[in-house]
Design a protein around this motif. Structure first.
Motif, PDB file in Angstrom:
ATOM      1  N   LYS A   1       0.830  -1.195   0.000  1.00  0.00           N
ATOM      2  CA  LYS A   1       0.000   0.000   0.000  1.00  0.00           C
ATOM      3  C   LYS A   1       0.866   1.247   0.000  1.00  0.00           C
ATOM      4  O   LYS A   1       1.810   1.372   0.782  1.00  0.00           O
TER       5      LYS A   1
ATOM      6  N   GLY B   1      -2.704   7.293   0.006  1.00  0.00           N
ATOM      7  CA  GLY B   1      -4.011   7.448  -0.627  1.00  0.00           C
ATOM      8  C   GLY B   1      -4.576   6.120  -1.090  1.00  0.00           C
ATOM      9  O   GLY B   1      -4.563   5.130  -0.366  1.00  0.00           O
ATOM     10  N   ASN B   2      -5.052   6.097  -2.351  1.00  0.00           N
ATOM     11  CA  ASN B   2      -5.654   4.896  -2.914  1.00  0.00           C
ATOM     12  C   ASN B   2      -4.733   4.230  -3.933  1.00  0.00           C
ATOM     13  O   ASN B   2      -5.196   3.625  -4.898  1.00  0.00           O
ATOM     14  N   SER B   3      -3.432   4.337  -3.726  1.00  0.00           N
ATOM     15  CA  SER B   3      -2.459   3.762  -4.654  1.00  0.00           C
ATOM     16  C   SER B   3      -1.783   2.533  -4.055  1.00  0.00           C
ATOM     17  O   SER B   3      -1.567   2.453  -2.849  1.00  0.00           O
TER      18      SER B   3
ATOM     19  N   CYS C   1      -8.536  -3.276  -5.034  1.00  0.00           N
ATOM     20  CA  CYS C   1      -9.264  -2.004  -5.041  1.00  0.00           C
ATOM     21  C   CYS C   1     -10.600  -2.098  -4.304  1.00  0.00           C
ATOM     22  O   CYS C   1     -11.217  -1.076  -4.001  1.00  0.00           O
TER      23      CYS C   1
ATOM     24  N   LYS D   1     -13.618  -0.305  -5.932  1.00  0.00           N
ATOM     25  CA  LYS D   1     -13.289   0.875  -6.724  1.00  0.00           C
ATOM     26  C   LYS D   1     -12.713   0.450  -8.077  1.00  0.00           C
ATOM     27  O   LYS D   1     -12.331  -0.704  -8.262  1.00  0.00           O
TER      28      LYS D   1
ATOM     29  N   ASN E   1      -3.836   2.555  -9.234  1.00  0.00           N
ATOM     30  CA  ASN E   1      -4.653   3.560  -8.566  1.00  0.00           C
ATOM     31  C   ASN E   1      -6.091   3.068  -8.492  1.00  0.00           C
ATOM     32  O   ASN E   1      -6.657   2.615  -9.488  1.00  0.00           O
ATOM     33  N   CYS E   2      -6.673   3.122  -7.302  1.00  0.00           N
ATOM     34  CA  CYS E   2      -8.057   2.711  -7.108  1.00  0.00           C
ATOM     35  C   CYS E   2      -8.910   3.977  -7.093  1.00  0.00           C
ATOM     36  O   CYS E   2      -8.912   4.724  -6.117  1.00  0.00           O
TER      37      CYS E   2
ATOM     38  N   ASP F   1     -15.801   4.997  -6.924  1.00  0.00           N
ATOM     39  CA  ASP F   1     -16.769   3.929  -7.127  1.00  0.00           C
ATOM     40  C   ASP F   1     -17.609   4.193  -8.373  1.00  0.00           C
ATOM     41  O   ASP F   1     -17.837   5.329  -8.762  1.00  0.00           O
TER      42      ASP F   1
END
Length: 267
Positions: free
Chosen positions: A32, A35-37, A65, A68, A101-102, A105
């Motif tokens: 991880k 953020g969402n990366s 993800c 996402k 990258n996630c 939604d």
């Protein structure tokens, strides 16, 4: 953070997710980032192209993800092929570091509900879904990207500005080649389904195409019209994925039915 490892054996590609009969075995490590990366590290004893490597991590990317949209970012890779004359025991090695990258939604595909539409309404919406899908895919295939982008709904436009969407679309076209034929083999109309994020009419169009590079490409489009309006339908969800010539050659005839089902092709 110590990377986590996954053993994977995946042999096909899909924009969202897919798995199929094993053609390559590999090890996938991930950790991880901010953020969402997520950083993915794929190692294989078989030399792969970047497209093949990204195909192999497609399904794990979806799981990582967790609802996402998985979107591949920057990558770097190295491949060491055996030198001619070396013993066969010296295996080819391949390593790729891929940023995942996630992103936001997107609504799920609706579940069928008891429809309040009459047969004429359903028939009319099916015709509309066919017409819209033809127009959207023709615009992309002929390079009218602004026309196609303007058919997207707000949720998809919020995910990607036009330039980013066009870049991804052009790259995907280069991967699969020019469209030679298409078949909208199932069109389903959903009237205010219970799990929908917004009340209205949804038209799902399942399709299969033949491309100049990828002999089989399958997916679906979902068009949406808000309840109580006469607005034009807009595209609110899209999933797709190709089955390449290499995948077809490496898949046993007995496994083709399973592969087609996993790719959401007509079975």
């Amino acid at each position: 953070m110590t990377p986590t490892h996954l053993a994977i054996a995946i042999s096909t590609c899909l924009f969202i997710s897919v798995s199929a009969s094993p053609a390559w075995a590999a090890d996938l490590a991930y950790k991880k980032l901010s953020g969402n990366s997520v950083e993915l590290v794929l190692s294989s004893d078989t030399s792969l192209t970047v497209d093949q490597a990204q195909a192999m991590v497609a399904e794990p990317a979806v799981k990582l993800c967790n609802g996402k949209i998985p979107e591949f970012g920057k990558y770097k890779f190295s491949s060491n092929d055996p030198i001619a004359g070396q013993p066969a025991s010296n295996k080819t090695s391949f390593n790729m570091v891929q940023i995942l990258n996630c992103v936001a939604d997107i609504p799920e595909r609706p579940k069928q509900a008891i429809s309040k539409l009459n047969e004429d309404d359903i028939a009319r919406f099916k015709i509309e879904g066919n017409k819209l899908s033809n127009a959207y895919m023709s615009a992309i295939d002929n390079g009218y990207y602004e026309v196609a982008y303007n058919m997207l709904g707000k949720s998809l436009k919020n995910l990607s500005p036009m330039e980013e969407w066009q870049t991804r679309t052009v790259a995907y076209q280069a991967q699969i080649g020019k469209q030679l034929s298409r078949d909208f083999w199932r069109i389903t109309v959903y009237d205010n389904p219970p799990n929908a994020y917004q009340a209205g009419t949804y038209v799902a169009v399942d399709y299969e195409t033949k491309q100049s590079i990828a002999p089989i490409t399958c997916g679906y489009l979902i068009w949406f019209q808000p309840a109580g309006t006469k607005n034009n339908f807009t595209l609110m969800r899209e999933e797709y994925g190709p089955i390449s010539e290499d995948i077809l050659k490496s898949t046993a005839a007995a496994d083709m039915g399973k592969l087609r089902k996993q790719m959401k092709c007509k079975t």
